[in-house]
Design a protein around this motif. Sequence first.
Motif, PDB file in Angstrom:
ATOM      1  N   TYR A  36       0.841  -1.184   0.000  1.00  0.00           N
ATOM      2  CA  TYR A  36       0.000   0.000   0.000  1.00  0.00           C
ATOM      3  C   TYR A  36       0.886   1.247   0.000  1.00  0.00           C
ATOM      4  O   TYR A  36       1.964   1.267   0.590  1.00  0.00           O
ATOM      5  CB  TYR A  36      -0.911   0.025   1.232  1.00  0.00           C
ATOM      6  CG  TYR A  36      -2.153  -0.824   1.085  1.00  0.00           C
ATOM      7  CD1 TYR A  36      -2.110  -2.208   1.253  1.00  0.00           C
ATOM      8  CD2 TYR A  36      -3.378  -0.245   0.772  1.00  0.00           C
ATOM      9  CE1 TYR A  36      -3.246  -2.982   1.107  1.00  0.00           C
ATOM     10  CE2 TYR A  36      -4.526  -1.013   0.635  1.00  0.00           C
ATOM     11  CZ  TYR A  36      -4.442  -2.378   0.797  1.00  0.00           C
ATOM     12  OH  TYR A  36      -5.575  -3.142   0.645  1.00  0.00           O
ATOM     13  N   PRO A  44      -4.330   4.741   3.070  1.00  0.00           N
ATOM     14  CA  PRO A  44      -3.503   3.870   2.216  1.00  0.00           C
ATOM     15  C   PRO A  44      -4.271   3.458   0.960  1.00  0.00           C
ATOM     16  O   PRO A  44      -5.491   3.266   1.004  1.00  0.00           O
ATOM     17  CB  PRO A  44      -3.228   2.662   3.108  1.00  0.00           C
ATOM     18  CG  PRO A  44      -3.514   3.115   4.501  1.00  0.00           C
ATOM     19  CD  PRO A  44      -4.595   4.148   4.385  1.00  0.00           C
ATOM     20  N   LEU A  46      -4.039   0.660  -2.403  1.00  0.00           N
ATOM     21  CA  LEU A  46      -3.367  -0.525  -2.925  1.00  0.00           C
ATOM     22  C   LEU A  46      -2.522  -0.155  -4.139  1.00  0.00           C
ATOM     23  O   LEU A  46      -2.986   0.487  -5.073  1.00  0.00           O
ATOM     24  CB  LEU A  46      -4.391  -1.588  -3.310  1.00  0.00           C
ATOM     25  CG  LEU A  46      -3.824  -2.876  -3.898  1.00  0.00           C
ATOM     26  CD1 LEU A  46      -3.005  -3.615  -2.838  1.00  0.00           C
ATOM     27  CD2 LEU A  46      -4.935  -3.772  -4.412  1.00  0.00           C
ATOM     28  N   PHE A  89       3.588   0.607   2.801  1.00  0.00           N
ATOM     29  CA  PHE A  89       3.328  -0.443   3.775  1.00  0.00           C
ATOM     30  C   PHE A  89       3.210  -1.786   3.068  1.00  0.00           C
ATOM     31  O   PHE A  89       2.479  -1.917   2.077  1.00  0.00           O
ATOM     32  CB  PHE A  89       2.015  -0.197   4.518  1.00  0.00           C
ATOM     33  CG  PHE A  89       2.006   1.023   5.391  1.00  0.00           C
ATOM     34  CD1 PHE A  89       1.514   2.226   4.912  1.00  0.00           C
ATOM     35  CD2 PHE A  89       2.486   0.970   6.689  1.00  0.00           C
ATOM     36  CE1 PHE A  89       1.504   3.362   5.709  1.00  0.00           C
ATOM     37  CE2 PHE A  89       2.474   2.095   7.496  1.00  0.00           C
ATOM     38  CZ  PHE A  89       1.985   3.293   7.005  1.00  0.00           C
ATOM     39  N   GLU A  93      -2.108 -11.433   4.490  1.00  0.00           N
ATOM     40  CA  GLU A  93      -3.339 -11.992   5.050  1.00  0.00           C
ATOM     41  C   GLU A  93      -3.475 -13.442   4.631  1.00  0.00           C
ATOM     42  O   GLU A  93      -2.791 -13.925   3.717  1.00  0.00           O
ATOM     43  CB  GLU A  93      -4.565 -11.202   4.593  1.00  0.00           C
ATOM     44  CG  GLU A  93      -4.943 -11.406   3.146  1.00  0.00           C
ATOM     45  CD  GLU A  93      -6.228 -10.686   2.763  1.00  0.00           C
ATOM     46  OE1 GLU A  93      -6.667  -9.792   3.507  1.00  0.00           O
ATOM     47  OE2 GLU A  93      -6.777 -11.024   1.713  1.00  0.00           O
ATOM     48  N   ILE A  94      -4.362 -14.129   5.329  1.00  0.00           N
ATOM     49  CA  ILE A  94      -4.765 -15.485   4.952  1.00  0.00           C
ATOM     50  C   ILE A  94      -6.142 -15.364   4.312  1.00  0.00           C
ATOM     51  O   ILE A  94      -7.106 -14.988   4.980  1.00  0.00           O
ATOM     52  CB  ILE A  94      -4.836 -16.411   6.174  1.00  0.00           C
ATOM     53  CG1 ILE A  94      -3.511 -16.425   6.920  1.00  0.00           C
ATOM     54  CG2 ILE A  94      -5.231 -17.834   5.751  1.00  0.00           C
ATOM     55  CD1 ILE A  94      -3.565 -17.144   8.262  1.00  0.00           C
ATOM     56  N   SER A  95      -6.227 -15.634   3.023  1.00  0.00           N
ATOM     57  CA  SER A  95      -7.481 -15.465   2.292  1.00  0.00           C
ATOM     58  C   SER A  95      -8.590 -16.279   2.937  1.00  0.00           C
ATOM     59  O   SER A  95      -8.418 -17.456   3.261  1.00  0.00           O
ATOM     60  CB  SER A  95      -7.308 -15.894   0.829  1.00  0.00           C
ATOM     61  OG  SER A  95      -6.351 -15.085   0.188  1.00  0.00           O
ATOM     62  N   GLY A  96      -9.735 -15.622   3.119  1.00  0.00           N
ATOM     63  CA  GLY A  96     -10.884 -16.298   3.692  1.00  0.00           C
ATOM     64  C   GLY A  96     -10.814 -16.466   5.185  1.00  0.00           C
ATOM     65  O   GLY A  96     -11.699 -17.085   5.787  1.00  0.00           O
ATOM     66  N   ASN A  97      -9.764 -15.902   5.802  1.00  0.00           N
ATOM     67  CA  ASN A  97      -9.593 -16.126   7.228  1.00  0.00           C
ATOM     68  C   ASN A  97      -9.269 -14.822   7.935  1.00  0.00           C
ATOM     69  O   ASN A  97     -10.141 -14.174   8.491  1.00  0.00           O
ATOM     70  CB  ASN A  97      -8.500 -17.168   7.459  1.00  0.00           C
ATOM     71  CG  ASN A  97      -8.472 -17.652   8.901  1.00  0.00           C
ATOM     72  OD1 ASN A  97      -8.821 -16.918   9.822  1.00  0.00           O
ATOM     73  ND2 ASN A  97      -8.055 -18.879   9.111  1.00  0.00           N
ATOM     74  N   THR A  98      -8.032 -14.412   7.900  1.00  0.00           N
ATOM     75  CA  THR A  98      -7.629 -13.232   8.653  1.00  0.00           C
ATOM     76  C   THR A  98      -7.647 -12.000   7.765  1.00  0.00           C
ATOM     77  O   THR A  98      -7.419 -12.084   6.568  1.00  0.00           O
ATOM     78  CB  THR A  98      -6.220 -13.390   9.221  1.00  0.00           C
ATOM     79  OG1 THR A  98      -5.287 -13.460   8.122  1.00  0.00           O
ATOM     80  CG2 THR A  98      -6.097 -14.649  10.056  1.00  0.00           C
ATOM     81  N   PRO A  99      -7.897 -10.825   8.361  1.00  0.00           N
ATOM     82  CA  PRO A  99      -7.751  -9.587   7.600  1.00  0.00           C
ATOM     83  C   PRO A  99      -6.282  -9.188   7.494  1.00  0.00           C
ATOM     84  O   PRO A  99      -5.419  -9.833   8.064  1.00  0.00           O
ATOM     85  CB  PRO A  99      -8.537  -8.583   8.432  1.00  0.00           C
ATOM     86  CG  PRO A  99      -8.434  -9.101   9.823  1.00  0.00           C
ATOM     87  CD  PRO A  99      -8.410 -10.598   9.711  1.00  0.00           C
ATOM     88  N   LEU A 100      -6.021  -8.114   6.797  1.00  0.00           N
ATOM     89  CA  LEU A 100      -4.650  -7.666   6.564  1.00  0.00           C
ATOM     90  C   LEU A 100      -3.933  -7.316   7.858  1.00  0.00           C
ATOM     91  O   LEU A 100      -4.505  -6.682   8.742  1.00  0.00           O
ATOM     92  CB  LEU A 100      -4.651  -6.432   5.664  1.00  0.00           C
ATOM     93  CG  LEU A 100      -4.996  -6.630   4.193  1.00  0.00           C
ATOM     94  CD1 LEU A 100      -5.214  -5.277   3.533  1.00  0.00           C
ATOM     95  CD2 LEU A 100      -3.908  -7.413   3.482  1.00  0.00           C
ATOM     96  N   PHE A 102      -0.382  -5.280   8.762  1.00  0.00           N
ATOM     97  CA  PHE A 102       0.521  -4.348   8.103  1.00  0.00           C
ATOM     98  C   PHE A 102       1.886  -4.307   8.757  1.00  0.00           C
ATOM     99  O   PHE A 102       2.014  -4.500   9.973  1.00  0.00           O
ATOM    100  CB  PHE A 102      -0.069  -2.936   8.129  1.00  0.00           C
ATOM    101  CG  PHE A 102      -1.225  -2.726   7.188  1.00  0.00           C
ATOM    102  CD1 PHE A 102      -2.509  -3.092   7.560  1.00  0.00           C
ATOM    103  CD2 PHE A 102      -1.029  -2.143   5.950  1.00  0.00           C
ATOM    104  CE1 PHE A 102      -3.586  -2.896   6.699  1.00  0.00           C
ATOM    105  CE2 PHE A 102      -2.096  -1.937   5.089  1.00  0.00           C
ATOM    106  CZ  PHE A 102      -3.377  -2.317   5.460  1.00  0.00           C
ATOM    107  N   GLY A 103       2.910  -3.998   7.935  1.00  0.00           N
ATOM    108  CA  GLY A 103       4.206  -3.633   8.472  1.00  0.00           C
ATOM    109  C   GLY A 103       4.155  -2.216   9.016  1.00  0.00           C
ATOM    110  O   GLY A 103       3.129  -1.532   8.899  1.00  0.00           O
ATOM    111  N   LYS A 104       5.268  -1.767   9.581  1.00  0.00           N
ATOM    112  CA  LYS A 104       5.291  -0.451  10.207  1.00  0.00           C
ATOM    113  C   LYS A 104       5.483   0.692   9.216  1.00  0.00           C
ATOM    114  O   LYS A 104       5.364   1.851   9.595  1.00  0.00           O
ATOM    115  CB  LYS A 104       6.368  -0.409  11.287  1.00  0.00           C
ATOM    116  CG  LYS A 104       6.033  -1.264  12.499  1.00  0.00           C
ATOM    117  CD  LYS A 104       6.992  -0.998  13.644  1.00  0.00           C
ATOM    118  CE  LYS A 104       6.536  -1.744  14.894  1.00  0.00           C
ATOM    119  NZ  LYS A 104       7.401  -1.439  16.064  1.00  0.00           N
TER     120      LYS A 104
END
Lengths: 112, 113
Positions: A36, A44, A46, A89, A93-100, A102-104
């Motif tokens: 991002y 941010p 994409l 940034f 993510e894990i598709s279908g599971n966790t949201p994004l 981010f790095g710092k």
Amino acid sequence: QQQVKQSPQSLIVQKGGISIINCAYENTAFDYFPWYQQFPGKGPALLIAIRPDVSEKKEGRFTISFNKSAKQFSLHIMDSQPGDSATYFCAAEISGNTPLVFGKGTRLSVIA
Amino acid sequence: EAGVVQSPRYKIIEKKQPVAFWCNPISGHNTLYWYLQNLGQGPELLIRYENEEAVDDSQLPKDRFSAERLKGVDSTLKIQPAELGDSAVYLCASSLERNTEAFFGQGTRLTVV
């Protein structure tokens, strides 16, 4: 525990040069890796993204290189321009599971 | 097409006061996110909605933070009472559905004094 580690924190590049930003991740279940771009006072946006079934993706001057075995991915900005000056940034993510997650962030300054 | 709209853009409040942020996602986007962005840091998820259902709120400090998304469209995030450490940018994002591209609003910059 930081799931995505990004470096460097800041970067100064001459106009026309190559900007390289690196990210490393821990969770091997991550399967989507976007970058991002954020300008001051903006949210941010994409820029480019990759999935682990390919090792490289190029869109214009922006390239993602992905190394699955090393659990690393990087953003390369070719022919860097002053207009590229922003904070970048990486995320995962894990598709279908966790949201994004981010790095710092890396603050890029492209100087003429 | 309008993007994600957030208001207000800036808010300054005294500590212990309540504050609310509003987000209107892109039309047709079922998934809505609230993120917290501290200065010099990446966004951190506070809560995620699938339509009107909060499906991931594990990072939301529920003692002082609350959120709602009535009718599965726009959403509000509330802090009561605000603390000095809540000073940050609160970002709203939406996506067509889970794990499709997320579009961010410009954020609300909160300053607690």
